[in-house]
Enzyme design. Structure first.
Site, PDB file in Angstrom:
ATOM      1  N   LYS A 133      10.027  -0.349   8.006  1.00  0.00           N
ATOM      2  CA  LYS A 133       8.731  -1.009   8.262  1.00  0.00           C
ATOM      3  C   LYS A 133       8.943  -2.461   8.674  1.00  0.00           C
ATOM      4  O   LYS A 133       8.326  -2.952   9.610  1.00  0.00           O
ATOM      5  CB  LYS A 133       7.840  -0.912   7.008  1.00  0.00           C
ATOM      6  CG  LYS A 133       7.323   0.500   6.761  1.00  0.00           C
ATOM      7  CD  LYS A 133       6.672   0.712   5.390  1.00  0.00           C
ATOM      8  CE  LYS A 133       6.337   2.191   5.214  1.00  0.00           C
ATOM      9  NZ  LYS A 133       5.700   2.518   3.934  1.00  0.00           N
ATOM     10  N   GLN A 185       4.785   0.062  -1.650  1.00  0.00           N
ATOM     11  CA  GLN A 185       5.531   1.288  -1.375  1.00  0.00           C
ATOM     12  C   GLN A 185       5.501   2.206  -2.597  1.00  0.00           C
ATOM     13  O   GLN A 185       5.795   1.783  -3.717  1.00  0.00           O
ATOM     14  CB  GLN A 185       6.978   0.927  -1.001  1.00  0.00           C
ATOM     15  CG  GLN A 185       7.817   2.094  -0.534  1.00  0.00           C
ATOM     16  CD  GLN A 185       7.339   2.710   0.772  1.00  0.00           C
ATOM     17  OE1 GLN A 185       6.800   2.034   1.633  1.00  0.00           O
ATOM     18  NE2 GLN A 185       7.529   4.002   0.920  1.00  0.00           N
ATOM     19  N   ASP A 194      -2.519   0.927   4.260  1.00  0.00           N
ATOM     20  CA  ASP A 194      -2.214   2.334   4.008  1.00  0.00           C
ATOM     21  C   ASP A 194      -3.498   3.172   4.001  1.00  0.00           C
ATOM     22  O   ASP A 194      -3.446   4.397   4.083  1.00  0.00           O
ATOM     23  CB  ASP A 194      -1.531   2.501   2.640  1.00  0.00           C
ATOM     24  CG  ASP A 194      -0.011   2.482   2.717  1.00  0.00           C
ATOM     25  OD1 ASP A 194       0.524   2.946   3.736  1.00  0.00           O
ATOM     26  OD2 ASP A 194       0.615   2.008   1.752  1.00  0.00           O
TER      27      ASP A 194
HETATM   28  N1  GUN Z   1       5.534   6.522   0.055  1.00  0.00           N
HETATM   29  C1  GUN Z   1       5.624   7.643   0.821  1.00  0.00           C
HETATM   30  N2  GUN Z   1       4.777   7.553   1.858  1.00  0.00           N
HETATM   31  C2  GUN Z   1       4.151   6.367   1.760  1.00  0.00           C
HETATM   32  C3  GUN Z   1       3.179   5.694   2.534  1.00  0.00           C
HETATM   33  O1  GUN Z   1       2.681   6.187   3.547  1.00  0.00           O
HETATM   34  N3  GUN Z   1       2.798   4.469   2.081  1.00  0.00           N
HETATM   35  C4  GUN Z   1       3.301   3.911   0.965  1.00  0.00           C
HETATM   36  N4  GUN Z   1       2.852   2.712   0.597  1.00  0.00           N
HETATM   37  N5  GUN Z   1       4.204   4.497   0.218  1.00  0.00           N
HETATM   38  C5  GUN Z   1       4.627   5.715   0.623  1.00  0.00           C
END
Ligand code: GUN
Length: 283
Positions: A51, A95, A118
């Site tokens: 990211k 995350q 998200d």
């Molecule tokens: N963990 C697995 N997929 C995601 C996601 O799309 N966003 C976040 N914040 N954590 C994750």
């Protein structure tokens, strides 16, 4: 069979985002994404690095907050509140998973909805349900972009989603419904799963089990979207779909790796810019 190439489509999205970023910068705003990671989960570390690297690629500023596994819920909440209040931060992402002693729901609900890139906050989940969302959950939104890019019209199609998670399955169903698909959501308690998946014109697999979708579950000419990220018996990365067996039956199929995963990150960039734009316009 046509391969739906996540690399090509995510590059297209990132190019658009970069242009939006440049425009914002010309107006004096530098979009900024704050990424929180708690503990030392290996997969999470890989995702967060990815990211951050993509932020750099499109010109978004990224801030990382790496907290130890022993961090308390109060400490994490304090950080979220600080980032909520910081006008220089447009997007906040925590995350997942986070350590078990912290209530995930409390943290996700504390993120300001307009900074919730998200789109996991109940307010944003509600907007998706109503069909007027600004920030869309990244993976389902990325899948909709793939369908659009390939010229696949959802209206009137039988869409089957396997998986009912809040992150993928449920919002995916809502976005397909908003596009006038006829949507069925299947899950671990579904009876006659094969019968249902065989009726799908568009089949989305978000199960989390390696090669779960076999050729007999797929209709000839179906569009098959694979959200899975698993390891097969040889430790090789693979999706929820048995790609080799299904590819000759499908009209379109996404590979793993190189498919949906790349779109998720691209849409996170899109959400960050969208958040920055709307916060900017509100002045
Ligand atoms: N963990 C697995 N997929 C995601 C996601 O799309 N966003 C976040 N914040 N954590 C994750």
């Amino acid at each position: 069979m046509k391969l739906i190439d996540g690399k090509v489509i995510s590059a297209h999205i990132k190019q658009q985002v970069k242009a939006q970023v440049d425009e914002l910068k010309a107006k004096g705003t530098e979009p900024c994404l704050a990424v929180i990671i708690v503990g030392d989960d290996f997969a999470s570390r890989t995702y967060v690095n990815n990211k951050k690297r993509t932020c750099e690629e499109v010109g978004i500023k990224s801030l990382e907050f790496a907290l130890p596994a022993e961090t308390t819920q109060e400490e994490l909440l304090e950080l979220v509140e600080k980032l909520n209040a910081d006008d220089n931060v447009n997007g906040i992402l925590c995350q997942l998973p986070i350590p078990k002693h912290i209530d995930e729901k409390v943290i996700l609900n504390a993120i300001k909805p307009e900074k919730d890139v998200d789109a996991f906050h109940p307010v944003n989940a509600g907007h998706i349900m109503i069909g007027d969302c600004v920030l869309k959950p990244c993976t389902p939104a990325g899948i909709m972009e793939m369908l659009k890019y390939e010229g696949i019209d959802v209206a009137g199609k039988n869409c089957v989603v396997i998986g009912r998670s809040n992150i993928v399955g449920k919002p995916m169903a809502m976005l397909l419904l908003a596009a006038s698909g006829t949507v069925t959501v299947c899950h671990s308690r579904t009876q006659n799963l094969t019968e249902i998946t065989r009726s799908a014109d568009i089949l989305v697999a978000a199960v989390g089990k390696a090669k779960f979708v076999t050729a007999d579950m797929v209709k000839e000419g179906a569009v098959v979207i694979d959200v899975g990220m698993n390891r097969d018996e040889d430790g090789k990365r693979c999706g929820d779909v048995d790609f080799e067996a299904v590819k000759d039956k499908a009209s379109h199929i996404t590979p793993v790796p190189g498919g949906v995963g790349l779109m998720t990150v691209a849409m996170l960039m899109q959400n960050t810019v969208t958040a920055a734009e709307s916060q900017n316009n509100r002045g």
